[in-house]
Design a protein around this motif. Sequence first.
Motif, PDB file in Angstrom:
ATOM      1  N   UNK A   1       0.825  -1.201   0.000  1.00  0.00           N
ATOM      2  CA  UNK A   1       0.000   0.000   0.000  1.00  0.00           C
ATOM      3  C   UNK A   1       0.863   1.258   0.000  1.00  0.00           C
ATOM      4  N   UNK A   2       1.952   1.234   0.755  1.00  0.00           N
ATOM      5  CA  UNK A   2       2.857   2.372   0.794  1.00  0.00           C
ATOM      6  C   UNK A   2       3.503   2.604  -0.571  1.00  0.00           C
ATOM      7  N   UNK A   3       3.886   1.523  -1.243  1.00  0.00           N
ATOM      8  CA  UNK A   3       4.473   1.649  -2.573  1.00  0.00           C
ATOM      9  C   UNK A   3       3.481   2.261  -3.560  1.00  0.00           C
ATOM     10  N   UNK A   4       2.213   1.869  -3.451  1.00  0.00           N
ATOM     11  CA  UNK A   4       1.167   2.443  -4.310  1.00  0.00           C
ATOM     12  C   UNK A   4       1.033   3.938  -4.039  1.00  0.00           C
ATOM     13  N   UNK A   5       1.022   4.295  -2.766  1.00  0.00           N
ATOM     14  CA  UNK A   5       0.899   5.697  -2.403  1.00  0.00           C
ATOM     15  C   UNK A   5       2.050   6.530  -2.917  1.00  0.00           C
ATOM     16  N   UNK A   6       3.263   6.016  -2.792  1.00  0.00           N
ATOM     17  CA  UNK A   6       4.415   6.780  -3.257  1.00  0.00           C
ATOM     18  C   UNK A   6       4.507   6.802  -4.785  1.00  0.00           C
ATOM     19  N   UNK A   7       3.925   5.812  -5.441  1.00  0.00           N
ATOM     20  CA  UNK A   7       3.802   5.877  -6.897  1.00  0.00           C
ATOM     21  C   UNK A   7       2.902   7.047  -7.284  1.00  0.00           C
ATOM     22  N   UNK A   8       1.883   7.276  -6.474  1.00  0.00           N
ATOM     23  CA  UNK A   8       1.022   8.432  -6.706  1.00  0.00           C
ATOM     24  C   UNK A   8       1.781   9.741  -6.626  1.00  0.00           C
TER      25      UNK A   8
ATOM     26  N   UNK B   1      -4.021   7.248  -6.554  1.00  0.00           N
ATOM     27  CA  UNK B   1      -3.094   6.254  -6.012  1.00  0.00           C
ATOM     28  C   UNK B   1      -2.729   6.553  -4.562  1.00  0.00           C
ATOM     29  N   UNK B   2      -2.549   7.834  -4.243  1.00  0.00           N
ATOM     30  CA  UNK B   2      -2.224   8.194  -2.867  1.00  0.00           C
ATOM     31  C   UNK B   2      -3.380   7.855  -1.933  1.00  0.00           C
ATOM     32  N   UNK B   3      -4.608   8.179  -2.363  1.00  0.00           N
ATOM     33  CA  UNK B   3      -5.786   7.853  -1.557  1.00  0.00           C
ATOM     34  C   UNK B   3      -5.924   6.334  -1.415  1.00  0.00           C
ATOM     35  N   UNK B   4      -5.754   5.604  -2.538  1.00  0.00           N
ATOM     36  CA  UNK B   4      -5.843   4.149  -2.498  1.00  0.00           C
ATOM     37  C   UNK B   4      -4.800   3.560  -1.562  1.00  0.00           C
ATOM     38  N   UNK B   5      -3.589   4.084  -1.630  1.00  0.00           N
ATOM     39  CA  UNK B   5      -2.532   3.610  -0.744  1.00  0.00           C
ATOM     40  C   UNK B   5      -2.894   3.807   0.715  1.00  0.00           C
ATOM     41  N   UNK B   6      -3.464   4.992   1.035  1.00  0.00           N
ATOM     42  CA  UNK B   6      -3.864   5.248   2.406  1.00  0.00           C
ATOM     43  C   UNK B   6      -4.950   4.315   2.887  1.00  0.00           C
ATOM     44  N   UNK B   7      -5.928   4.044   2.017  1.00  0.00           N
ATOM     45  CA  UNK B   7      -7.015   3.129   2.378  1.00  0.00           C
ATOM     46  C   UNK B   7      -6.487   1.731   2.614  1.00  0.00           C
ATOM     47  N   UNK B   8      -5.610   1.270   1.733  1.00  0.00           N
ATOM     48  CA  UNK B   8      -5.046  -0.067   1.886  1.00  0.00           C
ATOM     49  C   UNK B   8      -4.194  -0.195   3.137  1.00  0.00           C
ATOM     50  N   UNK B   9      -3.508   0.891   3.489  1.00  0.00           N
ATOM     51  CA  UNK B   9      -2.716   0.884   4.725  1.00  0.00           C
ATOM     52  C   UNK B   9      -3.618   0.651   5.920  1.00  0.00           C
TER      53      UNK B   9
ATOM     54  N   UNK C   1     -11.662  27.636  -8.066  1.00  0.00           N
ATOM     55  CA  UNK C   1     -12.378  28.904  -7.916  1.00  0.00           C
ATOM     56  C   UNK C   1     -11.418  30.082  -7.776  1.00  0.00           C
ATOM     57  N   UNK C   2     -10.203  29.804  -7.276  1.00  0.00           N
ATOM     58  CA  UNK C   2      -9.204  30.858  -7.104  1.00  0.00           C
ATOM     59  C   UNK C   2      -8.312  31.034  -8.328  1.00  0.00           C
ATOM     60  N   UNK C   3      -8.559  30.258  -9.378  1.00  0.00           N
ATOM     61  CA  UNK C   3      -7.817  30.446 -10.615  1.00  0.00           C
ATOM     62  C   UNK C   3      -6.803  29.373 -10.940  1.00  0.00           C
ATOM     63  N   UNK C   4      -6.681  28.326 -10.103  1.00  0.00           N
ATOM     64  CA  UNK C   4      -5.771  27.230 -10.429  1.00  0.00           C
ATOM     65  C   UNK C   4      -6.289  26.475 -11.649  1.00  0.00           C
ATOM     66  N   UNK C   5      -5.370  25.932 -12.424  1.00  0.00           N
ATOM     67  CA  UNK C   5      -5.786  25.080 -13.530  1.00  0.00           C
ATOM     68  C   UNK C   5      -6.336  23.772 -12.987  1.00  0.00           C
ATOM     69  N   UNK C   6      -7.287  23.192 -13.708  1.00  0.00           N
ATOM     70  CA  UNK C   6      -7.875  21.935 -13.253  1.00  0.00           C
ATOM     71  C   UNK C   6      -6.835  20.834 -13.394  1.00  0.00           C
ATOM     72  N   UNK C   7      -6.727  19.913 -12.431  1.00  0.00           N
ATOM     73  CA  UNK C   7      -5.700  18.860 -12.484  1.00  0.00           C
ATOM     74  C   UNK C   7      -5.768  18.053 -13.785  1.00  0.00           C
ATOM     75  N   UNK C   8      -4.596  17.739 -14.333  1.00  0.00           N
ATOM     76  CA  UNK C   8      -4.569  16.927 -15.547  1.00  0.00           C
ATOM     77  C   UNK C   8      -4.721  15.447 -15.200  1.00  0.00           C
ATOM     78  N   UNK C   9      -4.683  14.607 -16.236  1.00  0.00           N
ATOM     79  CA  UNK C   9      -4.940  13.175 -16.045  1.00  0.00           C
ATOM     80  C   UNK C   9      -3.928  12.529 -15.106  1.00  0.00           C
ATOM     81  N   UNK C  10      -2.628  12.845 -15.297  1.00  0.00           N
ATOM     82  CA  UNK C  10      -1.600  12.248 -14.455  1.00  0.00           C
ATOM     83  C   UNK C  10      -1.756  12.674 -12.997  1.00  0.00           C
ATOM     84  N   UNK C  11      -2.121  13.942 -12.778  1.00  0.00           N
ATOM     85  CA  UNK C  11      -2.316  14.419 -11.418  1.00  0.00           C
ATOM     86  C   UNK C  11      -3.477  13.701 -10.745  1.00  0.00           C
ATOM     87  N   UNK C  12      -4.576  13.517 -11.494  1.00  0.00           N
ATOM     88  CA  UNK C  12      -5.714  12.788 -10.944  1.00  0.00           C
ATOM     89  C   UNK C  12      -5.338  11.339 -10.625  1.00  0.00           C
ATOM     90  N   UNK C  13      -4.546  10.737 -11.510  1.00  0.00           N
ATOM     91  CA  UNK C  13      -4.079   9.370 -11.243  1.00  0.00           C
ATOM     92  C   UNK C  13      -3.246   9.327  -9.966  1.00  0.00           C
TER      93      UNK C  13
END
Length: 284
Positions: free
Chosen positions: A114-121, A272-280, A256-268
Motif C-alpha cells: 500500500x505504501x508503494x502504491x501511495x508513493x507511486x502516486x 493512487x495516494x488515496x488508495x494507498x492510504x485506504x489499503x494501509x 475557484x481561485x484560478x488554479x488550472x484543473x488537475x490533468x490526467x496524471x495528477x488525478x491518477x
Amino acid sequence: MLLSALISALNGAIAKILSDDISALEIVFFRNMIGVVLILWALRIKPPTLEGGKIHLLFLRGFLGFLAMILFFYTISAIPLGEAITLNKTSPLFVSILAYYLLHEHLSKRAILALLIGFLGIIFITKPFGMSISYEHALGILGGFFAAAAYATIKKIKDIYDSRVIVLSFVMVGSVMPVFLFLLSPYIDAPQYLMFLFPEFIIPQNFSIWLLIGFMAFISTLSQWLLTKAYSASKASIIGVISYTNIPFAIGFGYMLGDSFPDFLTFCGIGLIVLGGILVSKAK
C-alpha cells in the motif's frame, strides 16, 4: 477528522489568497499568534486535568509542526492548491512508516504494498520524468513527512497531556520560530531557494487582510484541535485515511481561485495516494 479535513481545505484556500500580499512565514506567525490566544482562553475556562511530563516531546511536536506548516504554506503559494494539499496528505503514508519504527506498530507485507502504491502516486503528481523534480513539489513532500513526524509524537504524549496543551505547544513554537527568523533575516544572505524562510516582516495595511488572518487563525486552530482529538482516539493510519477527504474540497477551492484543473496524471496520482492510504488502514 472529517471536520478537520474540510476546515483545513478552506484554510488552505484563505492562505493562498493571503500569499498574494504577505509572505508564507507571516501567515504562519499571525495564524499561530491568534491560535495561542484562543487556546489559552480555552484552558482558562476549563483547566487541563492530565499531569503532563516529557516536555521535550511536547516541544518536538511543536517544532515538527512548525516545519510542516511553513513548507505547506509556501507550496500553497507556489503550486495549485489541490496538488499542495495532496502532497501534504502523504503524511499518513509516512505516519505508517514512523509508527512501525518508533511506536512498534505492525507493518505487514500488504501495508508495504500500500505504501508503494501511495508513493507511486507522488511520482504521478510531481512528474519527474525529465530527470528532475520541481523544488516546490519536493518541499511539499518534505512537509508531509514533518507533519507525519508531528502526528507520531501525539501518539507518544496523548495520555499525559490534554489535547489543548498539545495544540498549544504547536502554536507557541509556531509563533516564536517566525519571530526568530524575522530577526535573523537582515543578517542572512540566504540563497534564493531558502528566501521564503527569511522574508522581510511587513505589517499588513489592508483591513480585509486582517479579517482573513483572524478567520484563518480561528478555523485552523479549530482544525488542529479536531485533528489532535482524532489522532488521540484511534489508530494513526485509520485517521489518516479520513484526512484525504479534504483533497476534492481543495481542488474545488483552488479552481475557484484560478488554479488550472488537475490533468490526467495528477488525478491518477491523487487516486493512487488515496488508495494507498485506504489499503494501509485495511492492512492494520
